[in-house]
Design a protein around this motif. Structure first.
Motif, PDB file in Angstrom:
ATOM      1  N   LEU A 183       0.965  -1.167   0.076  1.00 14.48           N
ATOM      2  CA  LEU A 183       0.300   0.044  -0.065  1.00 14.48           C
ATOM      3  C   LEU A 183       0.745   1.316   0.162  1.00 14.48           C
ATOM      4  CD1 LEU A 183      -3.203   0.576   1.998  1.00 14.48           C
ATOM      5  CD2 LEU A 183      -1.304   2.421   2.107  1.00 14.48           C
ATOM      6  N   ALA A 184       0.600   1.967  -0.718  1.00 12.26           N
ATOM      7  CA  ALA A 184       1.409   3.547  -0.853  1.00 12.26           C
ATOM      8  C   ALA A 184       0.205   4.670  -0.822  1.00 12.26           C
ATOM      9  CB  ALA A 184       1.999   3.593  -2.290  1.00 12.26           C
ATOM     10  N   ILE A 185       0.967   5.858  -0.028  1.00 12.75           N
ATOM     11  CA  ILE A 185       0.233   7.097   0.106  1.00 12.75           C
ATOM     12  C   ILE A 185       1.095   8.099  -0.772  1.00 12.75           C
ATOM     13  CG2 ILE A 185      -0.182   8.746   1.441  1.00 12.75           C
ATOM     14  CD1 ILE A 185      -0.485   6.983   3.810  1.00 12.75           C
ATOM     15  N   MET A 186       0.313   8.665  -1.594  1.00 12.39           N
ATOM     16  CA  MET A 186       0.952   9.742  -2.290  1.00 12.39           C
ATOM     17  C   MET A 186       0.260  11.328  -2.417  1.00 12.39           C
ATOM     18  SD  MET A 186       3.496   9.684  -5.610  1.00 12.39           S
ATOM     19  CE  MET A 186       2.272   9.535  -6.992  1.00 12.39           C
ATOM     20  N   THR A 187       0.755  12.223  -2.233  1.00  8.84           N
ATOM     21  CA  THR A 187       0.529  13.472  -2.469  1.00  8.84           C
ATOM     22  C   THR A 187       1.511  14.316  -3.405  1.00  8.84           C
ATOM     23  OG1 THR A 187      -0.799  13.880  -0.215  1.00  8.84           O
ATOM     24  CG2 THR A 187      -0.054  15.845  -1.322  1.00  8.84           C
ATOM     25  N   ASP A 188       1.037  14.622  -4.620  1.00  5.45           N
ATOM     26  CA  ASP A 188       1.962  14.983  -5.722  1.00  5.45           C
ATOM     27  C   ASP A 188       1.283  16.093  -6.464  1.00  5.45           C
ATOM     28  OD1 ASP A 188      -0.020  13.011  -6.676  1.00  5.45           O
ATOM     29  OD2 ASP A 188       1.263  13.415  -8.491  1.00  5.45           O
ATOM     30  N   THR A 189       2.566  16.803  -6.909  1.00  6.71           N
ATOM     31  CA  THR A 189       2.141  18.258  -7.658  1.00  6.71           C
ATOM     32  C   THR A 189       3.221  18.383  -8.667  1.00  6.71           C
ATOM     33  OG1 THR A 189       3.216  19.580  -5.861  1.00  6.71           O
ATOM     34  CG2 THR A 189       0.806  19.226  -5.969  1.00  6.71           C
ATOM     35  N   ASP A 190       4.092  17.526  -8.901  1.00  3.41           N
ATOM     36  CA  ASP A 190       5.054  17.711  -9.973  1.00  3.41           C
ATOM     37  C   ASP A 190       4.832  18.108 -11.354  1.00  3.41           C
ATOM     38  OD1 ASP A 190       4.197  14.873 -10.144  1.00  3.41           O
ATOM     39  OD2 ASP A 190       5.810  14.253 -11.237  1.00  3.41           O
ATOM     40  N   ASN A 191       3.737  17.379 -11.643  1.00  4.98           N
ATOM     41  CA  ASN A 191       3.417  17.684 -13.201  1.00  4.98           C
ATOM     42  C   ASN A 191       2.872  19.176 -13.454  1.00  4.98           C
ATOM     43  OD1 ASN A 191       4.097  15.164 -14.608  1.00  4.98           O
ATOM     44  ND2 ASN A 191       2.346  14.314 -13.016  1.00  4.98           N
ATOM     45  N   SER A 192       1.994  19.590 -12.481  1.00  4.48           N
ATOM     46  CA  SER A 192       1.372  21.001 -12.594  1.00  4.48           C
ATOM     47  C   SER A 192       2.209  22.114 -11.917  1.00  4.48           C
ATOM     48  CB  SER A 192      -0.009  20.771 -11.685  1.00  4.48           C
ATOM     49  OG  SER A 192       0.181  20.419 -10.542  1.00  4.48           O
ATOM     50  N   GLY A 193       3.166  21.632 -11.093  1.00  6.43           N
ATOM     51  CA  GLY A 193       3.999  22.746 -10.352  1.00  6.43           C
ATOM     52  C   GLY A 193       3.327  23.382  -9.292  1.00  6.43           C
ATOM     53  N   GLY A 194       2.074  22.883  -8.668  1.00  7.14           N
ATOM     54  CA  GLY A 194       1.506  23.521  -7.737  1.00  7.14           C
ATOM     55  C   GLY A 194       1.907  23.052  -6.370  1.00  7.14           C
ATOM     56  N   ASN A 195       1.264  23.347  -5.434  1.00  4.87           N
ATOM     57  CA  ASN A 195       1.237  23.031  -3.873  1.00  4.87           C
ATOM     58  C   ASN A 195       0.023  22.295  -3.461  1.00  4.87           C
ATOM     59  OD1 ASN A 195       3.462  24.695  -4.038  1.00  4.87           O
ATOM     60  ND2 ASN A 195       2.696  26.431  -2.981  1.00  4.87           N
ATOM     61  N   ALA A 196       0.344  21.365  -2.462  1.00  4.22           N
ATOM     62  CA  ALA A 196      -0.970  20.569  -1.799  1.00  4.22           C
ATOM     63  C   ALA A 196      -0.527  20.108  -0.361  1.00  4.22           C
ATOM     64  CB  ALA A 196      -0.883  19.202  -2.775  1.00  4.22           C
ATOM     65  N   LEU A 197      -1.590  20.300   0.348  1.00  2.00           N
ATOM     66  CA  LEU A 197      -1.676  20.100   1.780  1.00  2.00           C
ATOM     67  C   LEU A 197      -2.677  19.029   2.035  1.00  2.00           C
ATOM     68  CD1 LEU A 197      -0.405  20.399   4.818  1.00  2.00           C
ATOM     69  CD2 LEU A 197      -1.987  22.327   4.715  1.00  2.00           C
ATOM     70  N   SER A 198      -2.476  17.969   2.446  1.00  2.00           N
ATOM     71  CA  SER A 198      -3.395  16.624   2.870  1.00  2.00           C
ATOM     72  C   SER A 198      -3.079  16.209   4.115  1.00  2.00           C
ATOM     73  CB  SER A 198      -3.747  15.712   1.610  1.00  2.00           C
ATOM     74  OG  SER A 198      -2.429  15.120   1.429  1.00  2.00           O
ATOM     75  N   TYR A 199      -4.013  15.199   4.558  1.00  2.00           N
ATOM     76  CA  TYR A 199      -3.853  14.461   5.711  1.00  2.00           C
ATOM     77  C   TYR A 199      -4.417  13.106   5.530  1.00  2.00           C
ATOM     78  CZ  TYR A 199      -2.737  19.073   7.718  1.00  2.00           C
ATOM     79  OH  TYR A 199      -2.319  20.296   8.059  1.00  2.00           O
ATOM     80  N   TYR A 200      -3.773  12.143   6.505  1.00  2.00           N
ATOM     81  CA  TYR A 200      -4.290  10.586   6.016  1.00  2.00           C
ATOM     82  C   TYR A 200      -4.251  10.107   7.572  1.00  2.00           C
ATOM     83  CZ  TYR A 200      -2.490  11.117   1.251  1.00  2.00           C
ATOM     84  OH  TYR A 200      -2.262  11.736  -0.072  1.00  2.00           O
ATOM     85  N   ALA A 201      -5.368   9.148   7.842  1.00  2.00           N
ATOM     86  CA  ALA A 201      -5.460   8.464   8.985  1.00  2.00           C
ATOM     87  C   ALA A 201      -6.367   7.326   9.028  1.00  2.00           C
ATOM     88  CB  ALA A 201      -6.112   9.577  10.133  1.00  2.00           C
ATOM     89  N   ASP A 202      -5.854   6.380  10.094  1.00  2.00           N
ATOM     90  CA  ASP A 202      -6.987   5.244  10.221  1.00  2.00           C
ATOM     91  C   ASP A 202      -7.356   4.295   9.095  1.00  2.00           C
ATOM     92  OD1 ASP A 202      -7.517   6.499  12.824  1.00  2.00           O
ATOM     93  OD2 ASP A 202      -9.394   7.448  11.789  1.00  2.00           O
ATOM     94  N   ILE A 203      -5.942   3.898   8.721  1.00  2.01           N
ATOM     95  CA  ILE A 203      -5.894   2.890   7.294  1.00  2.01           C
ATOM     96  C   ILE A 203      -5.913   1.288   8.067  1.00  2.01           C
ATOM     97  CG2 ILE A 203      -4.861   2.386   5.381  1.00  2.01           C
ATOM     98  CD1 ILE A 203      -3.192   5.052   5.565  1.00  2.01           C
ATOM     99  N   TYR A 204      -7.010   0.614   7.275  1.00  3.41           N
ATOM    100  CA  TYR A 204      -6.878  -0.755   7.818  1.00  3.41           C
ATOM    101  C   TYR A 204      -7.881  -1.575   6.810  1.00  3.41           C
ATOM    102  CZ  TYR A 204     -11.528   0.388  10.073  1.00  3.41           C
ATOM    103  OH  TYR A 204     -13.018   0.880  10.293  1.00  3.41           O
ATOM    104  N   PHE A 205      -7.703  -2.794   6.805  1.00  5.11           N
ATOM    105  CA  PHE A 205      -8.456  -3.892   6.072  1.00  5.11           C
ATOM    106  C   PHE A 205      -9.669  -4.564   7.012  1.00  5.11           C
ATOM    107  CE2 PHE A 205      -5.209  -3.055   3.223  1.00  5.11           C
ATOM    108  CZ  PHE A 205      -5.751  -3.222   1.911  1.00  5.11           C
ATOM    109  N   SER A 206     -10.860  -4.592   6.558  1.00  4.84           N
ATOM    110  CA  SER A 206     -11.754  -5.314   7.338  1.00  4.84           C
ATOM    111  C   SER A 206     -12.371  -6.442   6.718  1.00  4.84           C
ATOM    112  CB  SER A 206     -12.857  -4.283   8.073  1.00  4.84           C
ATOM    113  OG  SER A 206     -13.507  -3.377   7.131  1.00  4.84           O
ATOM    114  N   LYS A 207     -13.416  -7.150   7.227  1.00  5.59           N
ATOM    115  CA  LYS A 207     -14.115  -8.250   6.820  1.00  5.59           C
ATOM    116  C   LYS A 207     -15.360  -7.708   6.296  1.00  5.59           C
ATOM    117  CE  LYS A 207     -16.483 -12.514   8.019  1.00  5.59           C
ATOM    118  NZ  LYS A 207     -16.991 -13.455   9.082  1.00  5.59           N
TER     119      LYS A 207
END
Length: 205
Positions: free
Chosen positions: A180-204
């Motif tokens: 699993l990977a997380i990515m926040t990216d702006t390389d192609n547009s040359g912009g800025n980004a700010l984001s947050y991630y939490a509580d990642i899990y798999f369930s039945k």
């Protein structure tokens, strides 16, 4: 704690992130252009992962072995604090996202047979629209989970039936997830980004 490879008969949730430990030691960073800044912070009274991108593209990646027949649902929470001004995110020039979560399936004979499904916070594409990644083709499928009509600075909690998504977009049953990977990216547009991630899990369910 992290439970990456052990399952019991009751298919307990498989936790991928526990940012309350204040450590990213079990995540690897892969850079495509410059480095997105990932750090653990306190926000809204909980410990979460912050991602800041300034014309950069790098991901946090964790290897794992998830049996989707036991825990087919991916759950996570995310929030973005600003939107990107991109006209065509389905092109190479516009392939930037304030937040995305990758699930990687390794090929039996080498990296060229790897597949991935990517859940993205889209810039314009409507929710549930899917398309082939413009750089890799249909070996990596993009799915819009949120779009520009959703609020900034607001937490959303998601649940996806990964087993069903893989069947729909790759046309066959895929039982195991290898990373699993997380990515926040702006390389192609040359912009800025700010984001947050939490509580990642798999369930039945």
């Amino acid at each position: 704690m992290f439970y990456l490879c052990s399952f019991n008969v009751h298919a307990e949730p498989v936790f991928i992130s526990d940012f309350s430990t204040q450590s990213l030691n079990d995540w690897q960073q892969k850079s495509f252009k410059n480095h997105t800044q990932y750090q653990i912070v306190k926000l809204d009274k909980k410990t979460v992962l912050e991602a800041k991108s300034i014309s950069s593209a790098s991901s946090l990646y964790k290897e794992m072995h998830i049996d989707l027949q036991k825990t087919p649902y991916l759950n996570w929470s995310w929030r973005i604090d600003q939107k990107l001004s991109i006209s065509d995110e389905q092109s190479k020039q516009g392939d930037d996202f304030t937040a995305r979560v990758y699930l990687i399936i390794k090929g039996k004979w080498g990296f060229w047979q790897n597949k991935a499904i990517t859940y993205v916070w889209a810039n314009h594409s409507p929710v549930n629209e899917a398309w082939a990644n413009p750089f890799t083709g249909d070996s990596v499928m993009m799915i819009a989970i949120r779009s520009n009509t959703d609020q900034t600075k607001h937490w959303y909690t998601e649940k996806r039936d990964v087993l069903a998504d893989l069947k729909k977009h790759f046309g066959k049953d895929i039982r195991f997830i290898d990373g699993l990977a997380i990515m926040t990216d702006t390389d192609n547009s040359g912009g800025n980004a700010l984001s947050y991630y939490a509580d990642i899990y798999f369930s039945k369910e």
